[in-house]
Design a protein around this motif. Structure first.
Motif, mmCIF file in Angstrom:
data_model
loop_
_atom_site.group_PDB
_atom_site.id
_atom_site.type_symbol
_atom_site.label_atom_id
_atom_site.label_comp_id
_atom_site.label_asym_id
_atom_site.label_seq_id
_atom_site.Cartn_x
_atom_site.Cartn_y
_atom_site.Cartn_z
ATOM 1 N N TYR A 8 0.836 -1.212 0.000
ATOM 2 C CA TYR A 8 0.000 0.000 0.000
ATOM 3 C C TYR A 8 0.867 1.256 0.000
ATOM 4 O O TYR A 8 0.603 2.215 -0.729
ATOM 5 N N GLU A 35 1.440 4.352 -2.866
ATOM 6 C CA GLU A 35 1.358 5.797 -2.577
ATOM 7 C C GLU A 35 2.614 6.514 -3.048
ATOM 8 O O GLU A 35 2.555 7.635 -3.564
ATOM 9 N N ARG A 67 2.327 6.979 -6.780
ATOM 10 C CA ARG A 67 1.361 8.035 -7.112
ATOM 11 C C ARG A 67 1.942 9.429 -6.828
ATOM 12 O O ARG A 67 1.677 10.370 -7.561
ATOM 13 N N VAL A 116 0.316 4.248 5.877
ATOM 14 C CA VAL A 116 -1.045 4.108 5.350
ATOM 15 C C VAL A 116 -1.956 3.685 6.499
ATOM 16 O O VAL A 116 -1.693 2.693 7.179
ATOM 17 N N LEU A 128 -1.485 8.713 5.485
ATOM 18 C CA LEU A 128 -2.463 8.736 4.395
ATOM 19 C C LEU A 128 -3.588 7.734 4.630
ATOM 20 O O LEU A 128 -3.339 6.628 5.117
ATOM 21 N N ASP A 178 -6.497 3.687 0.348
ATOM 22 C CA ASP A 178 -7.296 3.857 -0.870
ATOM 23 C C ASP A 178 -7.357 2.499 -1.581
ATOM 24 O O ASP A 178 -6.604 2.233 -2.515
ATOM 25 N N TYR A 227 -5.368 0.623 -4.840
ATOM 26 C CA TYR A 227 -4.475 -0.521 -4.616
ATOM 27 C C TYR A 227 -4.950 -1.735 -5.420
ATOM 28 O O TYR A 227 -4.141 -2.480 -5.960
#
Length: 364
Positions: free
Chosen positions: A15, A19, A22, A33, A80, A83, A87
């Motif tokens: 995860y 991130e 991204r 996360v 964060l 999401d 994922y």
């Protein structure tokens, strides 16, 4: 039995790595996360953290408040919200690349899979190593994700090997060096040998794999029962006969909720569970389905999970049946429960369409 060659693919800190891909600026920072609860603020727990954050003792299962305390001197830390849609999309792209390399592909979760490549590599471990490197290269090229790969004659060893040189590792265990490889491990490295098992062995002054091998199978069965004793006897020797198998897509409907407060009280949990059953039943009606399996899911305050499920004699769509079975499962799972429950879920599976009915509501 012919020589089997199994790969275990495990994405590194999945995860958090997603991130970083991204938002590339995150790569040098501690990335955490979080699974925020519905209670607001910093209530919730850590799903995963990158290696920078792990250096400060942040790991999955830790409360968000504790993680923030550990990282209080790193003002650049990123906390964060998870999401899962993103994922899952990253996972699907990667798995589509990986599965084409396999004779048999077994999806385990968003960030891991097993491949049987025995035929494809003509039972040659050198060729298997080349395929593993190809997989790593193509996944990185097309998704920017890194993964670690374990190669061995079975699933148990491949899973251990994939974690051996993380991150971005590749470890091969051939039949000739299984014994040597096992000697480099701790008992805790073997899946299925948890803290309670280790404690029980420690009471007999057994703390290493070498020492555990001194126990014969009858001693282990006497200590842990036939099933667990046999498993431990084989596992510490790197023996595992479970084949890589294609997993059928899971077709299910579910509802899950974060509780107002962590609890182990049956009455409180039952009330929440029955509310979830009613919400789930509306989905069942909307989808015009019958179900034959009912399951419940508990997430505990340390983020570990417990599940129970039951197969019914006949498919049904009835709310009273859903509630009755859910209650029974909750009672069963709470019998030896001491850890507080944070999230509660209920699901139905083994779904089938209502035959001869254009709409399930015409039953009412």
């Amino acid at each position: 039995m012919k020589q089997r060659i199994v790969l275990h693919i495990d994405f590194d800190y999945f995860y958090a790595q997603c991130e970083e891909i991204r938002t590339p600026d995150l790569k040098t920072k501690p990335v955490v996360v979080c699974m925020f609860s519905d209670r607001g603020g910093d209530s919730g727990a850590i799903a995963t953290a990158n290696y920078t954050a792990r250096e400060f003792g942040v790991k999955s299962g830790l409360s968000i408040l504790s993680a923030k305390q550990k990282l209080k001197n790193r003002t650049d830390s990123a906390f964060l919200p998870a999401d899962f849609e993103y994922y899952s999309d990253m996972s699907e792209k990667s798995m589509n690349i990986i599965k084409k390399f396999a004779d048999v592909f077994e999806y385990v979760g968003r960030d891991e899979a097993y491949l049987d490549v025995s035929e494809k590599v003509e039972r040659d471990f050198t060729k298997a190593s080349h395929i593993a490197q190809q997989i790593k290269n193509e996944v990185r090229e097309k998704t920017k994700l890194t993964c670690s790969v374990g190669i061995s004659p079975n699933k148990l060893l491949s899973k251990i090997a994939s974690g051996y040189k993380k991150p971005d590792g590749l470890t091969t265990v051939t039949p000739d060096n299984i014994s040597e490889f096992m000697e480099t491990l701790n008992l805790s490295d073997i899946h299925g040998i948890g803290k309670k098992t280790q404690q029980k062995l420690a009471e007999e002054n057994i703390e290493t794999i070498s020492e555990a091998k001194s126990l014969d199978i009858f001693a282990l069965i006497n200590m842990f029962g036939r099933k667990s004793g046999t498993y431990i006897y084989n596992a510490i020797r790197g023996i595992d006969d479970e084949p890589v198998t294609i997993r059928a897509p899971t077709l299910q409907l579910s509802k899950i909720s974060t509780l107002r407060e962590d609890s182990v009280d049956y009455a409180f949990l039952e009330k929440s569970l029955l509310e979830l059953c009613e919400k789930l039943h509306l989905s069942i009606l909307k989808e015009n389905k019958m179900f034959r399996s009912v399951g419940i899911h508990l997430t505990q305050d340390d983020l570990s999970t417990k599940t129970r499920s039951r197969m019914l004699r006949n498919p049904t769509f009835r709310l009273d049946e859903l509630k009755k079975v859910s209650r029974q499962l909750l009672k069963e799972v709470l019998e030896d429960q001491s850890t507080l429950v944070r999230r509660l879920g209920v699901k139905v599976s083994e779904l089938s369409d209502i035959e001869g009915q254009s709409d399930i509501t015409s039953y009412f």
